[in-house]
Scaffold this active site. Structure first.
Site, mmCIF file in Angstrom:
data_model
loop_
_atom_site.group_PDB
_atom_site.id
_atom_site.type_symbol
_atom_site.label_atom_id
_atom_site.label_comp_id
_atom_site.label_asym_id
_atom_site.label_seq_id
_atom_site.Cartn_x
_atom_site.Cartn_y
_atom_site.Cartn_z
ATOM 1 C CG ASP B 8 -1.722 1.231 1.418
ATOM 2 O OD1 ASP B 8 -1.655 2.120 0.536
ATOM 3 O OD2 ASP B 8 -2.433 1.334 2.431
ATOM 4 C CE LYS B 73 -1.640 7.016 -3.493
ATOM 5 N NZ LYS B 73 -2.160 6.115 -2.448
ATOM 6 C CD GLU B 173 -4.920 3.512 -2.403
ATOM 7 O OE1 GLU B 173 -5.749 4.368 -2.054
ATOM 8 O OE2 GLU B 173 -3.755 3.789 -2.742
ATOM 9 C CG ASP B 195 -9.654 4.242 0.686
ATOM 10 O OD1 ASP B 195 -9.126 4.897 1.596
ATOM 11 O OD2 ASP B 195 -8.999 3.529 -0.104
#
Lengths: 243, 612
Positions: B8, B73, B173, B195
């Site tokens: 992850d 990211k 994810e 999420d």
């Protein structure tokens, strides 16, 4: 973004010629007509080129499809082809798995949706010609008026008298167009039911003239609906925009 | 075979997990912590041996502000025009990059691409796994937000490659999380995965049935996450400092960084208690800033952020053709869902109490480990059917997008389109692929330009080139083209709009190797030589066939150009070869067209209509 490996089979006759088609296995060259795996070496095979979406799922060319059966078959075929299961195999097998799954998901997307299903069936018989949206002749006058009202609404200011009147007229137009659309839907469903009974009683490898005539009528309705969808959307967004 | 791990790669924290028998487990570091802060700190010389990652790098955030990179990211697969001014101002390190260029991060005099920074984090995770497992780790499943576009996925894959990992799958994810829940808890039903991570928000609706996890729809916001909540507290601090001390936080990078860290702690504390204290020591002996903040006050300041997640949820439901009541279970993923009012918002939205039994920080990594085992062939009863989050389209006349693959199509999937030429003798056709839901090209995201090259010169509209656009199981676009007349594969040149080209990635991978540059040059030389040889062969043949079609002048200029090309080829000079190739192209244009129209005429006379 790598290019996908390309693999094409030999040319074959049309899908509905009723003859059994065979292909040599790409791996062991065994000549077979197995739908999914070679019966000799068990390697995954490309979908037979000229089979169509209905055939892949084991259906005849009826327009009513049992959704549960469709989903079940989709899951079964996904388990057969999905790239997840071919990660540790040869590049050739991975490519076939990827391409078959890509086609399978597309087939499922189309068969799941009744309208897309009819459109696909028409494409099978007529070849891939784009379907034009066409206004129903008996609505020409209404459509002309709608265009004018849309223009008026576009140029009128909210505080101006008369705006509300135009809005109300357009709301009526919207209802009328939707009602016509619903009527066309009923017609389409009736034709689909008739098509199915013709299809069930078909004993020749090719579609009958009567079937083709039915498809033509369904095509007409779809092109009307395509047009109506657009005009309905135009009215809705104009009403939304010029609040 | 060595173990495939699940990673992850988060905005704020990253984790690595593996399957211990039938149980997915997150691997802890020496300190016993499972999360590795996604932070990389360089020293002033950029010496790779001194580069710090994770907790150690976090310790440098304040002292080495401009050299310590976090939240990278957010910049993966992006260009300058993807960012707003605020995004750039928010980080204390320097972002550079021109129009239609992938972003770079400048540290001292060196430039790093976001995938390079991510690769450093991935390498640390790889090492952690290798230490724990006692064997080399070469393959990984890496997760990305479901709403990541093609370039962001590609950039993540590039990062894996740079870290020496074969990324066997890019996994969404929320889907990964559903797999973890599915293995341990939910066996059947419609589930919604909400999420909210450090930098991104995703909502996915799935149908689980008989071991098949079918994503029905997904939506999200790739610039909404916990970082934004911290930022609201930072803004509050900034206002106070301006008023009380005439200090502008944004002009003091180190203090600003400290404020950000304090804000994060305060936010977490407010999930447990109803008030918390912000404490920040000020530079230049200005003392200590203190302020009490209540949960209510904080919640009011971030209400709009929570509201921003509502739209995507409703859209996902609508796309799946479902009402909130149809959802049987709601699962919370991501550290930000620990905030009580987020839980409440989700409950209000779906009318049911959401699940958070599995650690929201770990659940994605656990799911990635399960998927890794599916791909290794160790688990065969589970299967994920994921979707592409954004529609794929092509630019048509007038800058309008023609949609080819609609959003929420199950992947892998493909679409076909036929292309031809507009001008007689045209040899290249350019295709512009975009991703997005809007009607106009300028409102969508440019993915790549594909150039169909080497089309046989023919009258306009005659070539028939079928192009297949395939989105693979990673959600990444592949393109192949076929010339329907000859049945030959048609070559396609790809220019990604953002991100690294294949060549750039290759170059980075081999940068540490001594001969990297020579290798590249060698390859380019061989390519151009091959091309020259083919062109010479074809030109000589055409000259023979079309003797009667050219006059003496034309004949001379072609033979001269041919001789020059041969000469350049014998000298093995790539630049000269390229130049002469272009020259031949020019002088043979008219001959090629004449030859073509003659062969068309012949074909017509012979009524070989099937060949036209």
């Amino acid at each position: 973004m790598g290019a996908i490996q390309n693999k094409t089979g030999p040319a074959r006759g049309p899908f509905f010629d009723g003859e059994s088609v065979t292909r040599p296995c790409w791996s062991c060259e065994h000549d077979g007509d197995d739908l999914y795996n070679c019966s000799n070496c068990d390697k995954i095979q490309h979908f037979l080129k000229d089979n169509d979406y209905f055939t892949w799922f084991g259906f005849d060319h009826s327009l009513s499809i049992d959704q549960d059966a469709l989903e079940k078959q989709y899951h079964t075929l996904s388990r057969k082809f999905h790239p997840d299961y071919f990660q540790q195999r040869t590049p050739e097998e991975q490519t076939i798995s990827l391409e078959n799954t890509a086609q399978l998901t597309q087939a499922y997307r189309i068969l799941k949706d009744p309208k897309k299903r009819v459109r696909y069936l028409i494409g099978l018989i007529e070849g891939d010609k784009p379907m034009e949206a066409e206004a129903p002749a008996e609505l020409f006058e209404d459509i002309f008026e709608i265009q004018e009202r849309l223009e008026t609404l576009e140029n009128i200011r909210a505080e101006d008298a008369g705006q509300e009147a135009v809005r109300q007229e357009l709301k009526n137009d919207l209802e009328k167009m939707q009602a016509y659309h619903d009527k066309e839907d009923v017609q389409l469903n009736r034709l689909a039911v008739e098509w199915d009974s013709l299809e069930k009683s078909r004993n020749k490898p090719t579609f009958s003239d009567e079937q083709k005539a039915h498809l033509q009528r369904m095509k007409k309705i779809l092109s009307h609906e395509g047009y109506l969808d657009r005009i309905i959307q135009n009215i809705q967004s104009a009403l939304e925009k010029n609040k | 075979m060595s173990q495939v791990v699940g990673i992850d790669l988060g905005t704020t924290n990253s984790l690595v997990a593996y399957m211990d028998g039938a149980t997915p487990r997150v691997i802890q570091g020496e300190s016993g912590r499972s999360m590795v802060p996604s932070i990389v700190a360089f020293d002033q010389d950029g010496n790779p041996d001194h580069t710090l990652v994770g907790d150690l790098a976090k310790g440098k955030l304040i002292a080495e502000t401009g050299r310590t990179i976090y939240s990278v990211k957010r910049f993966m697969g992006k260009g300058r025009e993807d960012l707003e001014e605020a995004d750039i101002k928010q980080v204390p390190f320097k972002l550079v990059g021109g129009e239609k260029e992938a972003l770079r991060i400048q540290i001292d005099q060196r430039l790093y691409s976001p995938p390079e920074i991510s690769a450093i984090i991935l390498r640390a995770l790889k090492q952690r796994a290798e230490t724990h497992l006692g064997s080399e780790v070469t393959q990984a499943v890496i997760t990305v937000p479901a709403y990541f576009n093609d370039s962001q996925r590609q950039a993540t894959k590039d990062a894996g490659r740079l870290a020496g990992l074969d990324v066997i799958r890019i996994l969404n994810e929320p889907t990964a999380a559903s797999l973890a829940y599915g293995l341990q808890k939910t066996k059947q039903g419609i589930i919604a995965v909400y999420d909210l991570g450090g930098g991104t928000f995703d909502i996915s609706i799935l149908k689980i049935k008989g071991g098949i996890f079918e994503v029905l729809s997904t939506n999200g916001d790739t610039r909404l996450g916990g970082d934004d909540f911290d930022q609201r507290i930072v803004e509050r601090i900034r206002e106070d400092l301006l008023k009380q001390y005439q200090i502008d936080l944004f002009e003091l990078p180190a203090l600003r960084q400290e404020a950000r860290l304090v804000a994060e702690q305060v936010k977490c504390a407010l999930s447990e208690q109803s008030t918390a204290e912000i404490v920040l020591s000020l530079p230049n002996k200005k003392g200590i800033y203190r302020r009490e903040i209540s949960r209510k006050e904080f919640e009011a300041s971030v209400q709009d952020l929570v509201d921003r997640s509502t739209g995507p949820c409703l859209q996902a439901l609508a796309d799946a053709n479902l009402k909130p009541e149809d959802v049987t279970e709601v699962v919370l993923v991501g550290g930000s869902t620990r905030m009580p009012f987020i839980k409440q918002a989700v409950e209000n939205l779906f009318h049911k109490t959401p699940h958070s039994e599995l650690d929201p920080d770990e659940v994605v990594a656990l799911g990635a480990a399960i998927q890794a085992n599916i791909l290794s062939g160790d688990i065969s009863d589970l299967l994920l059917l994921d979707v592409t989050p954004l529609s794929l389209g092509l630019e048509t006349m007038g800058g309008v997008v023609s949609k080819l693959i609609p959003r929420n199509s199950t992947i892998p999937t493909s679409g076909k389109e036929m292309f031809s030429t507009f001008v007689d003798g045209q040899k290249n056709v350019s295709i512009h692929v975009v991703q997005g839901e809007r009607e106009l090209v300028e409102d969508c995201r440019s993915l790549a330009k594909f150039n169909l090259t080497g089309i046989d010169p023919m009258p306009a509209g005659m070539p028939r080139i079928e192009v297949t656009f395939l989105i693979d199981a990673d959600g990444i676009l592949n393109v192949k083209a076929k010339d329907l007349r000859s049945g030959r594969a048609q070559s396609v040149e790809v220019t990604p709009t953002y991100g690294l080209s294949d060549a750039e990635t290759e170059a980075m991978i081999s940068a540490s190797m001594e001969h990297a540059k020579e290798d590249m040059e060698k390859r380019q030389r061989i390519e151009v030589q091959n091309e020259a040889e083919t062109v010479i062969r074809h030109t000589e043949k055409a000259l023979k066939q079309g003797k009667d079609l050219v006059d003496a002048n034309e004949q001379r200029s072609i033979t001269t150009a041919l001789a020059e090309l041969k000469e350049a080829l014998s000298r093995e000079n790539p630049a000269a070869i390229r130049e002469k190739l272009n020259r031949i192209d020019e002088v043979t244009q008219s001959l090629a067209e004449k030859l073509m129209s003659r062969s068309v005429k012949e074909a017509l006379q012979n009524k070989r209509l099937d060949n036209i």
